[in-house]
Design a protein around this motif. Structure first.
Motif, PDB file in Angstrom:
ATOM      1  N   UNK A  42       0.828  -1.213   0.000  1.00 51.56           N
ATOM      2  CA  UNK A  42       0.000   0.000   0.000  1.00 51.56           C
ATOM      3  C   UNK A  42       0.857   1.256   0.000  1.00 51.56           C
ATOM      4  N   UNK A  43       1.956   1.223   0.737  1.00 49.46           N
ATOM      5  CA  UNK A  43       2.854   2.376   0.777  1.00 49.46           C
ATOM      6  C   UNK A  43       3.493   2.615  -0.592  1.00 49.46           C
ATOM      7  N   UNK A  44       3.861   1.540  -1.270  1.00 53.38           N
ATOM      8  CA  UNK A  44       4.448   1.671  -2.607  1.00 53.38           C
ATOM      9  C   UNK A  44       3.420   2.263  -3.575  1.00 53.38           C
ATOM     10  N   UNK A  45       2.189   1.799  -3.487  1.00 54.46           N
ATOM     11  CA  UNK A  45       1.136   2.346  -4.351  1.00 54.46           C
ATOM     12  C   UNK A  45       0.966   3.843  -4.088  1.00 54.46           C
ATOM     13  N   UNK A  46       1.032   4.243  -2.821  1.00 50.89           N
ATOM     14  CA  UNK A  46       0.895   5.660  -2.483  1.00 50.89           C
ATOM     15  C   UNK A  46       2.041   6.486  -3.076  1.00 50.89           C
ATOM     16  N   UNK A  47       3.267   5.977  -2.976  1.00 50.76           N
ATOM     17  CA  UNK A  47       4.421   6.701  -3.521  1.00 50.76           C
ATOM     18  C   UNK A  47       4.310   6.815  -5.037  1.00 50.76           C
ATOM     19  N   UNK A  48       3.920   5.729  -5.690  1.00 52.76           N
ATOM     20  CA  UNK A  48       3.791   5.765  -7.148  1.00 52.76           C
ATOM     21  C   UNK A  48       2.649   6.701  -7.555  1.00 52.76           C
ATOM     22  N   UNK A  49       1.576   6.726  -6.780  1.00 54.74           N
ATOM     23  CA  UNK A  49       0.473   7.653  -7.078  1.00 54.74           C
ATOM     24  C   UNK A  49       0.952   9.099  -6.969  1.00 54.74           C
ATOM     25  N   UNK A  50       1.733   9.413  -5.937  1.00 54.74           N
ATOM     26  CA  UNK A  50       2.310  10.762  -5.819  1.00 54.74           C
ATOM     27  C   UNK A  50       3.212  11.074  -7.008  1.00 54.74           C
ATOM     28  N   UNK A  75       4.767  -1.410  -8.591  1.00 55.87           N
ATOM     29  CA  UNK A  75       3.392  -1.747  -8.227  1.00 55.87           C
ATOM     30  C   UNK A  75       3.026  -3.150  -8.710  1.00 55.87           C
ATOM     31  N   UNK A  76       3.453  -3.509  -9.901  1.00 57.75           N
ATOM     32  CA  UNK A  76       3.026  -4.767 -10.504  1.00 57.75           C
ATOM     33  C   UNK A  76       3.747  -6.002 -10.007  1.00 57.75           C
ATOM     34  N   UNK A  77       5.006  -5.872  -9.633  1.00 59.73           N
ATOM     35  CA  UNK A  77       5.777  -7.036  -9.205  1.00 59.73           C
ATOM     36  C   UNK A  77       5.150  -7.761  -8.012  1.00 59.73           C
ATOM     37  N   UNK A  78       4.776  -7.063  -6.942  1.00 59.17           N
ATOM     38  CA  UNK A  78       4.137  -7.782  -5.838  1.00 59.17           C
ATOM     39  C   UNK A  78       2.812  -8.435  -6.231  1.00 59.17           C
ATOM     40  N   UNK A  79       2.078  -7.764  -7.089  1.00 61.07           N
ATOM     41  CA  UNK A  79       0.802  -8.341  -7.530  1.00 61.07           C
ATOM     42  C   UNK A  79       1.055  -9.646  -8.284  1.00 61.07           C
ATOM     43  N   UNK A  80       2.029  -9.647  -9.163  1.00 59.02           N
ATOM     44  CA  UNK A  80       2.331 -10.843  -9.942  1.00 59.02           C
ATOM     45  C   UNK A  80       2.892 -11.977  -9.084  1.00 59.02           C
ATOM     46  N   UNK A  81       3.797 -11.653  -8.184  1.00 59.69           N
ATOM     47  CA  UNK A  81       4.459 -12.698  -7.411  1.00 59.69           C
ATOM     48  C   UNK A  81       3.636 -13.221  -6.243  1.00 59.69           C
ATOM     49  N   UNK A  82       2.768 -12.396  -5.683  1.00 53.24           N
ATOM     50  CA  UNK A  82       2.048 -12.814  -4.483  1.00 53.24           C
ATOM     51  C   UNK A  82       0.623 -13.284  -4.753  1.00 53.24           C
ATOM     52  N   UNK A 102       9.630 -12.784   0.878  1.00 50.81           N
ATOM     53  CA  UNK A 102      10.922 -12.137   1.126  1.00 50.81           C
ATOM     54  C   UNK A 102      11.544 -11.632  -0.171  1.00 50.81           C
ATOM     55  N   UNK A 103      11.537 -12.451  -1.208  1.00 58.76           N
ATOM     56  CA  UNK A 103      12.114 -12.041  -2.493  1.00 58.76           C
ATOM     57  C   UNK A 103      11.312 -10.879  -3.083  1.00 58.76           C
ATOM     58  N   UNK A 104       9.998 -10.945  -2.954  1.00 60.83           N
ATOM     59  CA  UNK A 104       9.151  -9.868  -3.474  1.00 60.83           C
ATOM     60  C   UNK A 104       9.429  -8.556  -2.753  1.00 60.83           C
ATOM     61  N   UNK A 105       9.552  -8.614  -1.433  1.00 58.55           N
ATOM     62  CA  UNK A 105       9.843  -7.403  -0.662  1.00 58.55           C
ATOM     63  C   UNK A 105      11.199  -6.817  -1.067  1.00 58.55           C
ATOM     64  N   UNK A 106      12.198  -7.672  -1.222  1.00 56.69           N
ATOM     65  CA  UNK A 106      13.529  -7.191  -1.612  1.00 56.69           C
ATOM     66  C   UNK A 106      13.516  -6.597  -3.022  1.00 56.69           C
ATOM     67  N   UNK A 107      12.845  -7.266  -3.947  1.00 59.16           N
ATOM     68  CA  UNK A 107      12.787  -6.766  -5.324  1.00 59.16           C
ATOM     69  C   UNK A 107      12.012  -5.454  -5.405  1.00 59.16           C
ATOM     70  N   UNK A 108      10.934  -5.347  -4.644  1.00 62.97           N
ATOM     71  CA  UNK A 108      10.157  -4.104  -4.635  1.00 62.97           C
ATOM     72  C   UNK A 108      10.971  -2.974  -4.022  1.00 62.97           C
ATOM     73  N   UNK A 109      11.757  -3.294  -3.015  1.00 55.99           N
ATOM     74  CA  UNK A 109      12.655  -2.312  -2.412  1.00 55.99           C
ATOM     75  C   UNK A 109      13.615  -1.756  -3.480  1.00 55.99           C
ATOM     76  N   UNK A 110      14.190  -2.636  -4.267  1.00 58.36           N
ATOM     77  CA  UNK A 110      15.114  -2.216  -5.319  1.00 58.36           C
ATOM     78  C   UNK A 110      14.396  -1.356  -6.362  1.00 58.36           C
ATOM     79  N   UNK A 111      13.199  -1.777  -6.755  1.00 64.28           N
ATOM     80  CA  UNK A 111      12.434  -1.005  -7.749  1.00 64.28           C
ATOM     81  C   UNK A 111      12.131   0.405  -7.244  1.00 64.28           C
TER      82      UNK A 111
END
Length: 120
Positions: A42-50, A75-82, A102-111
């Motif tokens: 949700x936080x990532x979606x908020x940042x991307x929306x801003x 935004x899309x990576x967590x949706x696809x992986x989870x 864990x991998x999704x969180x790390x990859x989203x962090x990098x994105x």
């Protein structure tokens, strides 16, 4: 964008990755790790929306296509992986494995970090 907010959320996602790996050994932490990942999404979606609002207001990053690609991937990576489908009609979908969380969180962090870096 908002570098402090972006890097704080990225740090939170890194902590979620570590927490998810910890939950593999300590099952009592599993639900907390899954909930933290949902909060991170949700936080990532908020940042991307801003970021989208800033783009619509005329802000032009140097590499616009790359920037938009990182935004979509964040935004899309967590949706696809989870996202999981139920095995049979009417059954609940199984939860993703904690290693995938864990991998999704790390990859989203990098994105998210790369999204911020494309603004400079």
């Amino acid at each position: 964008m908002f570098p402090t907010l972006t890097f704080t959320i990225a740090l939170f996602l890194a902590a979620v990755a570590v927490l998810s790996l910890l939950a593999l050994a300590v099952p009592a932490v599993e639900e907390f790790a899954r909930m933290a990942m949902r909060v991170g999404q949700l936080a990532v979606v908020a940042v991307v929306a801003l970021d989208v609002v800033m783009l619509l207001q005329g802000h032009q990053p140097p590499e616009r296509t790359t920037h938009i690609g990182y935004a979509v991937a964040a935004v899309g990576l967590p949706v696809l992986l989870l996202s999981r489908r139920p095995e049979a009609e009417g059954e609940p979908a199984p939860k993703p494995h904690l290693a995938v969380v864990a991998v999704t969180a790390a990859a989203t962090c990098v994105m998210l970090v790369r999204l911020q870096q494309t603004l400079n």
